[in-house]
Design a protein around this motif. Structure first.
Motif, PDB file in Angstrom:
ATOM      1  N   VAL A 175       0.879  -1.162   0.000  1.00 27.31           N
ATOM      2  CA  VAL A 175       0.000   0.000   0.000  1.00 27.31           C
ATOM      3  C   VAL A 175       0.921   1.217   0.000  1.00 27.31           C
ATOM      4  O   VAL A 175       1.492   1.585   1.024  1.00 27.31           O
ATOM      5  N   LEU A 176       1.092   1.819  -1.159  1.00 26.06           N
ATOM      6  CA  LEU A 176       2.049   2.910  -1.318  1.00 26.06           C
ATOM      7  C   LEU A 176       1.389   4.249  -0.996  1.00 26.06           C
ATOM      8  O   LEU A 176       0.252   4.502  -1.384  1.00 26.06           O
ATOM      9  N   VAL A 177       2.143   5.084  -0.309  1.00 22.97           N
ATOM     10  CA  VAL A 177       1.646   6.381   0.134  1.00 22.97           C
ATOM     11  C   VAL A 177       2.509   7.473  -0.481  1.00 22.97           C
ATOM     12  O   VAL A 177       3.734   7.423  -0.401  1.00 22.97           O
ATOM     13  N   THR A 178       1.874   8.434  -1.089  1.00 22.39           N
ATOM     14  CA  THR A 178       2.570   9.597  -1.640  1.00 22.39           C
ATOM     15  C   THR A 178       2.505  10.718  -0.611  1.00 22.39           C
ATOM     16  O   THR A 178       1.435  11.288  -0.372  1.00 22.39           O
ATOM     17  N   ARG A 179       3.618  11.004   0.003  1.00 22.31           N
ATOM     18  CA  ARG A 179       3.619  11.971   1.104  1.00 22.31           C
ATOM     19  C   ARG A 179       3.271  13.378   0.643  1.00 22.31           C
ATOM     20  O   ARG A 179       2.777  14.186   1.420  1.00 22.31           O
ATOM     21  N   GLU A 180       3.548  13.669  -0.635  1.00 22.66           N
ATOM     22  CA  GLU A 180       3.244  15.006  -1.133  1.00 22.66           C
ATOM     23  C   GLU A 180       1.753  15.200  -1.383  1.00 22.66           C
ATOM     24  O   GLU A 180       1.288  16.338  -1.546  1.00 22.66           O
ATOM     25  N   ASP A 181       1.002  14.107  -1.425  1.00 24.28           N
ATOM     26  CA  ASP A 181      -0.430  14.187  -1.684  1.00 24.28           C
ATOM     27  C   ASP A 181      -1.166  14.565  -0.398  1.00 24.28           C
ATOM     28  O   ASP A 181      -1.061  13.852   0.602  1.00 24.28           O
ATOM     29  N   PRO A 182      -1.931  15.658  -0.379  1.00 20.95           N
ATOM     30  CA  PRO A 182      -2.651  16.031   0.852  1.00 20.95           C
ATOM     31  C   PRO A 182      -3.743  15.039   1.233  1.00 20.95           C
ATOM     32  O   PRO A 182      -4.194  15.021   2.385  1.00 20.95           O
ATOM     33  N   ASP A 183      -4.179  14.202   0.262  1.00 22.39           N
ATOM     34  CA  ASP A 183      -5.217  13.207   0.544  1.00 22.39           C
ATOM     35  C   ASP A 183      -4.624  11.833   0.837  1.00 22.39           C
ATOM     36  O   ASP A 183      -5.315  10.816   0.720  1.00 22.39           O
ATOM     37  N   SER A 184      -3.327  11.771   1.197  1.00 20.49           N
ATOM     38  CA  SER A 184      -2.657  10.480   1.373  1.00 20.49           C
ATOM     39  C   SER A 184      -3.294   9.650   2.488  1.00 20.49           C
ATOM     40  O   SER A 184      -3.460   8.442   2.353  1.00 20.49           O
ATOM     41  N   ARG A 185      -3.667  10.295   3.591  1.00 17.98           N
ATOM     42  CA  ARG A 185      -4.281   9.545   4.694  1.00 17.98           C
ATOM     43  C   ARG A 185      -5.604   8.913   4.257  1.00 17.98           C
ATOM     44  O   ARG A 185      -5.859   7.731   4.513  1.00 17.98           O
ATOM     45  N   LYS A 186      -6.413   9.695   3.599  1.00 14.89           N
ATOM     46  CA  LYS A 186      -7.709   9.197   3.154  1.00 14.89           C
ATOM     47  C   LYS A 186      -7.541   8.079   2.139  1.00 14.89           C
ATOM     48  O   LYS A 186      -8.202   7.030   2.226  1.00 14.89           O
ATOM     49  N   ASN A 187      -6.656   8.254   1.172  1.00 15.44           N
ATOM     50  CA  ASN A 187      -6.451   7.242   0.144  1.00 15.44           C
ATOM     51  C   ASN A 187      -5.883   5.951   0.725  1.00 15.44           C
ATOM     52  O   ASN A 187      -6.270   4.849   0.312  1.00 15.44           O
ATOM     53  N   THR A 188      -4.967   6.093   1.672  1.00 17.55           N
ATOM     54  CA  THR A 188      -4.383   4.897   2.293  1.00 17.55           C
ATOM     55  C   THR A 188      -5.423   4.138   3.089  1.00 17.55           C
ATOM     56  O   THR A 188      -5.510   2.906   3.022  1.00 17.55           O
ATOM     57  N   ARG A 189      -6.220   4.872   3.852  1.00 18.33           N
ATOM     58  CA  ARG A 189      -7.278   4.220   4.628  1.00 18.33           C
ATOM     59  C   ARG A 189      -8.271   3.507   3.723  1.00 18.33           C
ATOM     60  O   ARG A 189      -8.667   2.358   3.987  1.00 18.33           O
ATOM     61  N   ASN A 190      -8.657   4.156   2.630  1.00 16.78           N
ATOM     62  CA  ASN A 190      -9.614   3.539   1.710  1.00 16.78           C
ATOM     63  C   ASN A 190      -9.029   2.307   1.039  1.00 16.78           C
ATOM     64  O   ASN A 190      -9.741   1.308   0.815  1.00 16.78           O
ATOM     65  N   GLU A 191      -7.734   2.352   0.699  1.00  9.83           N
ATOM     66  CA  GLU A 191      -7.098   1.196   0.064  1.00  9.83           C
ATOM     67  C   GLU A 191      -7.036   0.008   1.022  1.00  9.83           C
ATOM     68  O   GLU A 191      -7.296  -1.139   0.619  1.00  9.83           O
ATOM     69  N   ILE A 192      -6.706   0.268   2.278  1.00  9.39           N
ATOM     70  CA  ILE A 192      -6.661  -0.823   3.267  1.00  9.39           C
ATOM     71  C   ILE A 192      -8.048  -1.418   3.455  1.00  9.39           C
ATOM     72  O   ILE A 192      -8.223  -2.649   3.486  1.00  9.39           O
ATOM     73  N   LEU A 193      -9.061  -0.570   3.591  1.00 13.55           N
ATOM     74  CA  LEU A 193     -10.431  -1.060   3.772  1.00 13.55           C
ATOM     75  C   LEU A 193     -10.901  -1.844   2.551  1.00 13.55           C
ATOM     76  O   LEU A 193     -11.590  -2.868   2.676  1.00 13.55           O
ATOM     77  N   LYS A 194     -10.516  -1.395   1.360  1.00  8.63           N
ATOM     78  CA  LYS A 194     -10.918  -2.097   0.148  1.00  8.63           C
ATOM     79  C   LYS A 194     -10.324  -3.496   0.101  1.00  8.63           C
ATOM     80  O   LYS A 194     -11.022  -4.469  -0.245  1.00  8.63           O
ATOM     81  N   ARG A 195      -9.072  -3.622   0.471  1.00 11.10           N
ATOM     82  CA  ARG A 195      -8.433  -4.941   0.437  1.00 11.10           C
ATOM     83  C   ARG A 195      -9.011  -5.866   1.495  1.00 11.10           C
ATOM     84  O   ARG A 195      -9.187  -7.064   1.259  1.00 11.10           O
ATOM     85  N   VAL A 196      -9.308  -5.322   2.652  1.00  9.60           N
ATOM     86  CA  VAL A 196      -9.809  -6.154   3.743  1.00  9.60           C
ATOM     87  C   VAL A 196     -11.221  -6.649   3.467  1.00  9.60           C
ATOM     88  O   VAL A 196     -11.575  -7.786   3.813  1.00  9.60           O
ATOM     89  N   THR A 197     -12.028  -5.824   2.823  1.00 14.48           N
ATOM     90  CA  THR A 197     -13.447  -6.154   2.633  1.00 14.48           C
ATOM     91  C   THR A 197     -13.771  -6.661   1.235  1.00 14.48           C
ATOM     92  O   THR A 197     -14.933  -6.986   0.965  1.00 14.48           O
TER      93      THR A 197
END
Length: 216
Positions: A175-197
Motif C-alpha cells: 500500500v504505497l503512500v505519496t507523502r506530497e499528496d494532501p489526501d494520502s491519509r484518506k487514500n491509504t485508509r480507503n485502500e486498506i479497507l478495500k483490500r480487507v473487505t
C-alpha cells in the motif's frame, strides 16, 4: 560565626554520606542498577580481533554472493508489476517466488549476525487481515517482514526506487503512500479497507504504528 561553620560542616558531612549511600545498592549482594561498569578481559579482546579478521570477510563475501543471486530473482519476480496494484499478485509469483525470497533473506539475516527466534504462531490471513508490528526501528523492520512471510506493507512510494529492496517491496503488493499528496491519509485508509473487505486473495497487511502517521 563558629556556630554557622559548625552547621555548614555538618551539612556537608551529611550530604556526602547521602551521596555515598546512593552510589551503593540497597543490598550489598545486588549490583547497583544505575551504574554500568564493563570490564573486557585481554582474552576477550584477542578473541574479538582474531574472530573479526576471519568472520567479517566471510560474512561480507557471503552477503555479496547472496545479493548477486537475489538481484535476478527479484527482477524476475517483479517484472511487469505496476507500482499501484489494482488486483493481487498472480499465484505463480506468490507460490514460487515468495518462499524462495523468504529463504534467501533469512540466510542473509543470519550472515548479518542475527539469530532470529520466533515465539508463538502468527495468525493466518483468514484469522487476521491486518497485524501490527513494533517497534519501528530502521532496517530491523526488514527482519520482521521476512519472518512474517513477506506480507503487504504500508510504505512511502519513493521506497520503490531502492535497489533490490524496492523490487522486493513491489512483490508484497504494498500500500504505497505519496507523502506530497494532501489526501494520502484518506487514500491509504480507503485502500486498506478495500483490500480487507473485497473478499479477494490479498495478502495480510503489516502496519508499523510508530512510523509516519499516514493513516488516521
Amino acid at each position: 560565626m563558629r556556630a554557622e561553620l559548625s552547621v555548614g560542616s555538618e551539612t556537608e558531612i551529611w550530604e556526602t554520606a547521602v551521596m555515598q549511600e546512593r552510589s551503593q545498592s540497597l543490598y550489598s549482594p545486588v549490583a547497583n542498577p544505575f551504574l554500568q561498569q564493563t570490564h573486557i578481559s585481554a582474552w576477550r579482546w584477542a578473541r574479538a580481533i582474531l574472530l573479526g579478521t576471519v568472520l567479517v570477510p566471510m560474512r561480507v563475501a557471503c552477503l555479496a554472493f547472496l545479493f548477486i543471486l537475489l538481484w535476478p530473482v527479484v527482477v524476475l519476480s517483479t517484472f511487469g508489476l505496476p507500482a499501484q496494484r489494482v488486483e493481487p499478485t498472480k499465484s505463480w509469483r506468490k507460490n514460487l517466488m515468495k518462499p524462495v525470497l523468504t529463504f534467501l533473506f533469512q540466510v542473509a539475516i543470519f550472515f548479518w549476525g542475527f539469530m532470529v527466534k520466533v515465539k508463538g504462531k502468527k495468525a493466518t490471513r483468514d484469522e487476521a487481515h491486518i497485524f501490527v508490528t513494533a517497534p519501528h526501528s530502521t532496517f530491523f523492520d526488514a527482519i520482521a517482514c521476512v519472518e512474517a512471510g513477506l506480507p503487504s506493507v504500508v510504505s512511502a512510494s519513493q521506497n520503490v526506487q531502492v535497489p533490490i529492496g524496492g523490487k522486493l517491496l513491489l512483490l508484497t503488493d504494498p500500500v504505497l503512500v505519496t507523502r506530497e499528496d494532501p489526501d494520502s491519509r484518506k487514500n491509504t485508509r480507503n485502500e486498506i479497507l478495500k483490500r480487507v473487505t473485497s473478499g479477494r486473495k490479498w495478502p495480510q497487511i503489516l502496519i508499523f504504528p510508530e512510523g509516519i502517521k499516514m493513516v488516521s
